[in-house]
Motif scaffolding. Sequence first.
Motif, PDB file in Angstrom:
ATOM      1  N   HIS A  51     -12.389 -34.889  13.620  1.00  0.00           N
ATOM      2  CA  HIS A  51     -13.240 -36.014  13.239  1.00  0.00           C
ATOM      3  C   HIS A  51     -14.362 -35.583  12.293  1.00  0.00           C
ATOM      4  O   HIS A  51     -14.815 -36.393  11.470  1.00  0.00           O
ATOM      5  CB  HIS A  51     -13.813 -36.687  14.498  1.00  0.00           C
ATOM      6  CG  HIS A  51     -12.812 -37.557  15.196  1.00  0.00           C
ATOM      7  ND1 HIS A  51     -12.019 -37.115  16.225  1.00  0.00           N
ATOM      8  CD2 HIS A  51     -12.465 -38.870  14.996  1.00  0.00           C
ATOM      9  CE1 HIS A  51     -11.236 -38.090  16.639  1.00  0.00           C
ATOM     10  NE2 HIS A  51     -11.486 -39.163  15.917  1.00  0.00           N
ATOM     11  N   LEU A  52     -14.811 -34.356  12.392  1.00  0.00           N
ATOM     12  CA  LEU A  52     -15.757 -33.853  11.393  1.00  0.00           C
ATOM     13  C   LEU A  52     -15.091 -33.768  10.023  1.00  0.00           C
ATOM     14  O   LEU A  52     -15.705 -34.102   8.995  1.00  0.00           O
ATOM     15  CB  LEU A  52     -16.286 -32.485  11.814  1.00  0.00           C
ATOM     16  CG  LEU A  52     -17.265 -32.466  12.998  1.00  0.00           C
ATOM     17  CD1 LEU A  52     -17.626 -31.027  13.361  1.00  0.00           C
ATOM     18  CD2 LEU A  52     -18.526 -33.256  12.673  1.00  0.00           C
ATOM     19  N   TYR A  53     -13.848 -33.320   9.993  1.00  0.00           N
ATOM     20  CA  TYR A  53     -13.091 -33.284   8.735  1.00  0.00           C
ATOM     21  C   TYR A  53     -12.883 -34.700   8.188  1.00  0.00           C
ATOM     22  O   TYR A  53     -13.013 -34.939   6.985  1.00  0.00           O
ATOM     23  CB  TYR A  53     -11.752 -32.592   8.975  1.00  0.00           C
ATOM     24  CG  TYR A  53     -10.806 -32.649   7.812  1.00  0.00           C
ATOM     25  CD1 TYR A  53     -11.006 -31.864   6.679  1.00  0.00           C
ATOM     26  CD2 TYR A  53      -9.697 -33.500   7.846  1.00  0.00           C
ATOM     27  CE1 TYR A  53     -10.113 -31.918   5.608  1.00  0.00           C
ATOM     28  CE2 TYR A  53      -8.817 -33.553   6.782  1.00  0.00           C
ATOM     29  CZ  TYR A  53      -9.028 -32.766   5.664  1.00  0.00           C
ATOM     30  OH  TYR A  53      -8.155 -32.832   4.605  1.00  0.00           O
ATOM     31  N   VAL A  66     -17.521 -41.267  29.391  1.00  0.00           N
ATOM     32  CA  VAL A  66     -16.830 -41.655  28.157  1.00  0.00           C
ATOM     33  C   VAL A  66     -16.634 -43.166  28.111  1.00  0.00           C
ATOM     34  O   VAL A  66     -16.879 -43.823  27.082  1.00  0.00           O
ATOM     35  CB  VAL A  66     -15.484 -40.921  28.041  1.00  0.00           C
ATOM     36  CG1 VAL A  66     -14.663 -41.491  26.895  1.00  0.00           C
ATOM     37  CG2 VAL A  66     -15.707 -39.438  27.825  1.00  0.00           C
ATOM     38  N   PHE A  67     -16.218 -43.765  29.208  1.00  0.00           N
ATOM     39  CA  PHE A  67     -16.005 -45.211  29.230  1.00  0.00           C
ATOM     40  C   PHE A  67     -17.317 -45.979  29.067  1.00  0.00           C
ATOM     41  O   PHE A  67     -17.340 -47.033  28.422  1.00  0.00           O
ATOM     42  CB  PHE A  67     -15.309 -45.621  30.527  1.00  0.00           C
ATOM     43  CG  PHE A  67     -13.818 -45.423  30.509  1.00  0.00           C
ATOM     44  CD1 PHE A  67     -13.028 -46.070  29.578  1.00  0.00           C
ATOM     45  CD2 PHE A  67     -13.210 -44.578  31.425  1.00  0.00           C
ATOM     46  CE1 PHE A  67     -11.655 -45.886  29.551  1.00  0.00           C
ATOM     47  CE2 PHE A  67     -11.839 -44.397  31.415  1.00  0.00           C
ATOM     48  CZ  PHE A  67     -11.058 -45.051  30.475  1.00  0.00           C
ATOM     49  N   THR A 114     -15.153 -48.695  15.656  1.00  0.00           N
ATOM     50  CA  THR A 114     -14.288 -47.529  15.490  1.00  0.00           C
ATOM     51  C   THR A 114     -14.675 -46.406  16.445  1.00  0.00           C
ATOM     52  O   THR A 114     -13.813 -45.782  17.083  1.00  0.00           O
ATOM     53  CB  THR A 114     -14.359 -47.024  14.036  1.00  0.00           C
ATOM     54  OG1 THR A 114     -13.957 -48.070  13.147  1.00  0.00           O
ATOM     55  CG2 THR A 114     -13.458 -45.819  13.841  1.00  0.00           C
ATOM     56  N   ILE A 115     -15.983 -46.155  16.575  1.00  0.00           N
ATOM     57  CA  ILE A 115     -16.443 -45.108  17.491  1.00  0.00           C
ATOM     58  C   ILE A 115     -16.079 -45.449  18.928  1.00  0.00           C
ATOM     59  O   ILE A 115     -15.633 -44.598  19.705  1.00  0.00           O
ATOM     60  CB  ILE A 115     -17.959 -44.903  17.347  1.00  0.00           C
ATOM     61  CG1 ILE A 115     -18.291 -44.369  15.951  1.00  0.00           C
ATOM     62  CG2 ILE A 115     -18.483 -43.938  18.408  1.00  0.00           C
ATOM     63  CD1 ILE A 115     -19.784 -44.264  15.675  1.00  0.00           C
ATOM     64  N   GLY A 116     -16.261 -46.719  19.297  1.00  0.00           N
ATOM     65  CA  GLY A 116     -15.910 -47.144  20.652  1.00  0.00           C
ATOM     66  C   GLY A 116     -14.435 -46.967  20.935  1.00  0.00           C
ATOM     67  O   GLY A 116     -14.041 -46.533  22.031  1.00  0.00           O
ATOM     68  N   ASN A 117     -13.590 -47.276  19.947  1.00  0.00           N
ATOM     69  CA  ASN A 117     -12.145 -47.093  20.129  1.00  0.00           C
ATOM     70  C   ASN A 117     -11.787 -45.623  20.283  1.00  0.00           C
ATOM     71  O   ASN A 117     -10.965 -45.250  21.133  1.00  0.00           O
ATOM     72  CB  ASN A 117     -11.390 -47.684  18.938  1.00  0.00           C
ATOM     73  CG  ASN A 117     -11.357 -49.193  18.974  1.00  0.00           C
ATOM     74  OD1 ASN A 117     -11.458 -49.809  20.035  1.00  0.00           O
ATOM     75  ND2 ASN A 117     -11.229 -49.822  17.811  1.00  0.00           N
ATOM     76  N   ARG A 118     -12.404 -44.765  19.471  1.00  0.00           N
ATOM     77  CA  ARG A 118     -12.094 -43.333  19.550  1.00  0.00           C
ATOM     78  C   ARG A 118     -12.559 -42.751  20.893  1.00  0.00           C
ATOM     79  O   ARG A 118     -11.895 -41.876  21.463  1.00  0.00           O
ATOM     80  CB  ARG A 118     -12.738 -42.587  18.384  1.00  0.00           C
ATOM     81  CG  ARG A 118     -12.143 -42.967  17.027  1.00  0.00           C
ATOM     82  CD  ARG A 118     -10.653 -42.740  17.003  1.00  0.00           C
ATOM     83  NE  ARG A 118     -10.004 -43.343  15.868  1.00  0.00           N
ATOM     84  CZ  ARG A 118      -9.718 -42.688  14.741  1.00  0.00           C
ATOM     85  NH1 ARG A 118     -10.055 -41.421  14.612  1.00  0.00           N
ATOM     86  NH2 ARG A 118      -9.094 -43.306  13.761  1.00  0.00           N
ATOM     87  N   ILE A 177      -8.123 -40.807  27.525  1.00  0.00           N
ATOM     88  CA  ILE A 177      -6.741 -40.577  27.965  1.00  0.00           C
ATOM     89  C   ILE A 177      -6.515 -39.117  28.371  1.00  0.00           C
ATOM     90  O   ILE A 177      -5.996 -38.850  29.461  1.00  0.00           O
ATOM     91  CB  ILE A 177      -5.753 -41.012  26.867  1.00  0.00           C
ATOM     92  CG1 ILE A 177      -5.906 -42.518  26.590  1.00  0.00           C
ATOM     93  CG2 ILE A 177      -4.314 -40.684  27.266  1.00  0.00           C
ATOM     94  CD1 ILE A 177      -5.047 -43.024  25.451  1.00  0.00           C
ATOM     95  N   PRO A 178      -6.906 -38.136  27.532  1.00  0.00           N
ATOM     96  CA  PRO A 178      -6.763 -36.740  27.986  1.00  0.00           C
ATOM     97  C   PRO A 178      -7.604 -36.443  29.232  1.00  0.00           C
ATOM     98  O   PRO A 178      -7.165 -35.678  30.093  1.00  0.00           O
ATOM     99  CB  PRO A 178      -7.247 -35.924  26.784  1.00  0.00           C
ATOM    100  CG  PRO A 178      -7.081 -36.825  25.619  1.00  0.00           C
ATOM    101  CD  PRO A 178      -7.357 -38.194  26.137  1.00  0.00           C
TER     102      PRO A 178
END
Length: 233
Positions: free
Chosen positions: A24-26, A127-128, A176-180, A186-187
């Motif tokens: 994500h930095l890339y 995270v949630f 977008t940040i919330g989706n990521r 998941i992991p």
Amino acid sequence: MEWRKCYLDVILVPLGFLLTISYHLYLWHKVRTQPFTTTIGRNAHGRRFWVGAMMKDIDRKNIVAVQTLRNLIMGSTLMATTSILVSAGLGAVISSTYSVKKPVNDTIYGAHGEFMVALKYVALLTVFLFSFFCHSLSIRFLNQVCILICVPQDPMCMVTADYLTELLEKGSLLNTIGNRLFYAAIPLLLWIFGPVLVFLCFASMVPVFYNLDFIMCNYGQGKVEENGNKEFV
């Protein structure tokens, strides 16, 4: 002995996080330097034109504008609701008298002591909650755009296309940040069953994100010169 039980968690889980953070930095670097090679950059470019087109002929396109923004709000609302419901469920599990390590007593890899299992649930909950926070702020900005885009154009009015574009960009970025963050859960959910699955999930998500975030073919991309400056079209 304790190190032998949790060394996989200490190595694989941070390594998985480092992998996705590096990606994500890339991606952020590419969006800043070469925005038209990413879907995020192109979508942001299109939204700027969309706001201007809507405001230019708002009397005829007001229904289209409001309907489009309402669809974005509904998507953020769904994700925010899902995040807070999962957070409430995790909070109930953590605070219950039922031992949270019972479901993973048969874990083969990684530590599954009381502290480690509680850490997994707390990480999921965090995270949630951050995902819910980002989606809630996104809804706030999108609601403002939905109201202000129908304001009649007046020379004295401070609601300009640039201002609405900035609000829309903030709302889209937070979405977008919330989706990521939601995907990153998941992991962490798989971490309950062992750290090996966490690393494998992070490693498999990176190529999926790459195919979604980057444009392999330059559809309609060219360079035109206007007043001596080169632009992408």
